[in-house]
Motif scaffolding. Sequence first.
Motif, PDB file in Angstrom:
ATOM      1  N   ILE A 143       9.108  -3.623   2.929  1.00 56.02           N
ATOM      2  CA  ILE A 143       9.135  -2.573   1.898  1.00 56.02           C
ATOM      3  C   ILE A 143       9.996  -3.023   0.719  1.00 56.02           C
ATOM      4  O   ILE A 143       9.608  -2.894  -0.445  1.00 56.02           O
ATOM      5  N   GLN A 144      11.175  -3.583   1.030  1.00 64.37           N
ATOM      6  CA  GLN A 144      12.062  -4.034  -0.056  1.00 64.37           C
ATOM      7  C   GLN A 144      11.366  -5.093  -0.914  1.00 64.37           C
ATOM      8  O   GLN A 144      11.430  -5.052  -2.143  1.00 64.37           O
ATOM      9  N   GLU A 145      10.658  -6.012  -0.261  1.00 61.41           N
ATOM     10  CA  GLU A 145       9.966  -7.076  -1.015  1.00 61.41           C
ATOM     11  C   GLU A 145       8.856  -6.490  -1.889  1.00 61.41           C
ATOM     12  O   GLU A 145       8.678  -6.884  -3.039  1.00 61.41           O
ATOM     13  N   ALA A 146       8.117  -5.521  -1.321  1.00 64.01           N
ATOM     14  CA  ALA A 146       7.041  -4.902  -2.101  1.00 64.01           C
ATOM     15  C   ALA A 146       7.632  -4.166  -3.306  1.00 64.01           C
ATOM     16  O   ALA A 146       7.107  -4.242  -4.424  1.00 64.01           O
ATOM     17  N   LEU A 147       8.738  -3.457  -3.083  1.00 67.56           N
ATOM     18  CA  LEU A 147       9.393  -2.720  -4.163  1.00 67.56           C
ATOM     19  C   LEU A 147       9.835  -3.691  -5.271  1.00 67.56           C
ATOM     20  O   LEU A 147       9.639  -3.418  -6.461  1.00 67.56           O
TER      21      LEU A 147
ATOM     22  N   ILE B 222       0.841  -1.199   0.000  1.00 69.47           N
ATOM     23  CA  ILE B 222       0.000   0.000   0.000  1.00 69.47           C
ATOM     24  C   ILE B 222       0.877   1.250   0.000  1.00 69.47           C
ATOM     25  O   ILE B 222       0.593   2.229  -0.696  1.00 69.47           O
ATOM     26  N   GLY B 223       1.983   1.206   0.760  1.00 72.46           N
ATOM     27  CA  GLY B 223       2.914   2.335   0.751  1.00 72.46           C
ATOM     28  C   GLY B 223       3.550   2.513  -0.613  1.00 72.46           C
ATOM     29  O   GLY B 223       3.620   3.629  -1.140  1.00 72.46           O
ATOM     30  N   VAL B 224       3.999   1.397  -1.198  1.00 71.98           N
ATOM     31  CA  VAL B 224       4.673   1.472  -2.503  1.00 71.98           C
ATOM     32  C   VAL B 224       3.697   1.919  -3.601  1.00 71.98           C
ATOM     33  O   VAL B 224       4.041   2.730  -4.459  1.00 71.98           O
ATOM     34  N   ILE B 225       2.461   1.435  -3.536  1.00 72.26           N
ATOM     35  CA  ILE B 225       1.468   1.859  -4.541  1.00 72.26           C
ATOM     36  C   ILE B 225       1.207   3.359  -4.409  1.00 72.26           C
ATOM     37  O   ILE B 225       1.251   4.102  -5.386  1.00 72.26           O
TER      38      ILE B 225
ATOM     39  N   GLY C  58      11.705   1.543  10.680  1.00 73.29           N
ATOM     40  CA  GLY C  58      11.153   0.715  11.760  1.00 73.29           C
ATOM     41  C   GLY C  58      11.998  -0.526  12.005  1.00 73.29           C
ATOM     42  O   GLY C  58      13.230  -0.474  11.908  1.00 73.29           O
ATOM     43  N   THR C  59      11.336  -1.629  12.297  1.00 71.98           N
ATOM     44  CA  THR C  59      12.064  -2.875  12.566  1.00 71.98           C
ATOM     45  C   THR C  59      12.643  -3.421  11.263  1.00 71.98           C
ATOM     46  O   THR C  59      12.249  -3.014  10.179  1.00 71.98           O
ATOM     47  N   SER C  60      13.579  -4.374  11.393  1.00 72.29           N
ATOM     48  CA  SER C  60      14.195  -4.931  10.185  1.00 72.29           C
ATOM     49  C   SER C  60      13.143  -5.699   9.382  1.00 72.29           C
ATOM     50  O   SER C  60      13.195  -5.763   8.160  1.00 72.29           O
ATOM     51  N   GLN C  61      12.151  -6.226  10.085  1.00 72.21           N
ATOM     52  CA  GLN C  61      11.084  -6.941   9.379  1.00 72.21           C
ATOM     53  C   GLN C  61      10.264  -5.970   8.515  1.00 72.21           C
ATOM     54  O   GLN C  61       9.929  -6.268   7.372  1.00 72.21           O
ATOM     55  N   GLN C  62       9.963  -4.795   9.088  1.00 74.39           N
ATOM     56  CA  GLN C  62       9.211  -3.776   8.330  1.00 74.39           C
ATOM     57  C   GLN C  62      10.002  -3.330   7.110  1.00 74.39           C
ATOM     58  O   GLN C  62       9.467  -3.174   6.016  1.00 74.39           O
TER      59      GLN C  62
ATOM     60  N   LEU D  94      17.235   1.492  -0.092  1.00 75.15           N
ATOM     61  CA  LEU D  94      16.539   0.392  -0.762  1.00 75.15           C
ATOM     62  C   LEU D  94      17.229   0.109  -2.095  1.00 75.15           C
ATOM     63  O   LEU D  94      17.913   0.968  -2.642  1.00 75.15           O
ATOM     64  N   THR D  95      17.045  -1.112  -2.614  1.00 72.90           N
ATOM     65  CA  THR D  95      17.638  -1.451  -3.906  1.00 72.90           C
ATOM     66  C   THR D  95      16.525  -1.719  -4.913  1.00 72.90           C
ATOM     67  O   THR D  95      15.392  -2.001  -4.534  1.00 72.90           O
TER      68      THR D  95
END
Lengths: 120, 330
Positions: B208-212, B146-149, B200-204, B264-265
């Motif tokens: 984001i990286q996965e969504a990107l 949702i953030g990435v969109i 945030g946490t490394s999980q958060q 991010l990459t």
Amino acid sequence: MTDTPPADRAAGSPPDGRTLEPWEVFRQEKEGDPMRHGGSVMAPDAELAVHYARELYARRQESVRLWIVRRADIHDLDDVDLLQPPLDRSFKKPGGYVMRDKLAAARAKSGQAKPKARPG
Amino acid sequence: MTDPLALDPVLSPAERSRLPFNEEHRSHDERYELFEQHVLAGGKVEAGDWMPDEYRTQVLRFVEMHANSELMGVLPEREWIMKAPTLRRKLALTAKVQDEVGHSQLLYRVAEDLGKPRDRMIEDLLAGRTKFHNVFHYPTHTWADIGVIAWLVDAAAIVAQQALRDSSYAPYARTMRKICWEESVHIMHGRDVVVTMVTGTSQQRDMIQEALDRWWGPLMQMHGPRSDRSKDRDIQWRIKAKTSEELRQEFLGIYVPRIWELGLTLPDPMLGLDPTTGDWRYTEPDWQELRTVVTNNGPKSQERLAFRQLNWDETRWVRDSILAAPRAAA
């Protein structure tokens, strides 16, 4: 190729029902501003047109007043003969009065100096 | 209003016409040529002006596709309203969904004035006769999507929409000015979600990286394949101002540095600014995927259209009662 829009622009309506028609929306951004055209909505009557206009043109508190006008009630005047005639209308505008040289002549005649520019 | 000097036409027929293609006494070819001259010289066209069928059809197709995309684009986000992490996020997302539906209403209104009733546009969308943007055919997996969109899909869209504020079709250009203003809020909302999660946490951060990684392919396809400027009718008529590649370059130029800034990459080893040309280099996007997806064969195409159909059927009574003849007061 007719190049004219279809006569039936409005959405379908039941045989004895009402028809949707366009209403133009004008909005005032803040008190004292002029009313400006915002866009239009489709509605079968003024009551719904007002609701739609509020929803689409004032949802974010971006308007302090809306005018909602049936498009068919607008009189459109764009006759260039009336609006932009090629006649000299400079006497109706401040720029139509150029008196720099005449003022210089008047000062020369009266022996007065040019007044200083007003401060500020 | 009456100017006694001007009651009889004072201008010669040629001088009288602000827009000579509107004059009915002229031949079709003559009007067509005058219309084209007007548009090519930067002139604007209003809904009530005469226009060639070809222009009317091009604008209609363009605006209708845009309206469809706004309407379908809320479905992936709608799924997250009930799952938003905080009340403020829930309010922001609800407002965004409401805005996008509002945009579709404004755009369908522009299209209606070109001659196609709204019901038919919705029916064509539901029957797959018209299209909507590729990015709205994909699933959302986590809140990070949702953030990435909201940040990057809206950013890619706004790059295109800003160029449309100069469209030769004036009602569309004016609508785009209003829409761009509202979209700028969505981008801030999306970027805020992304920045919050990467700090945030490394999980958060991983989310984001996965969504990107998931969205980069569709984002690179979004503006479409390169097209020849001289053969693009939408450009010639000045319905739009920029080619797909110009929009993609602009998007990359603004947003890649902002993505990298967050550590991010991006999943494209080729991606980089070519110092000699000043253009971004990238791996050729998967155009076959784009064609598959926009012809409603994407992972979520059928499900989302079925939901719209359900919604269309369930709200029929509202449309019917709006149009019903008023009953006499009892």
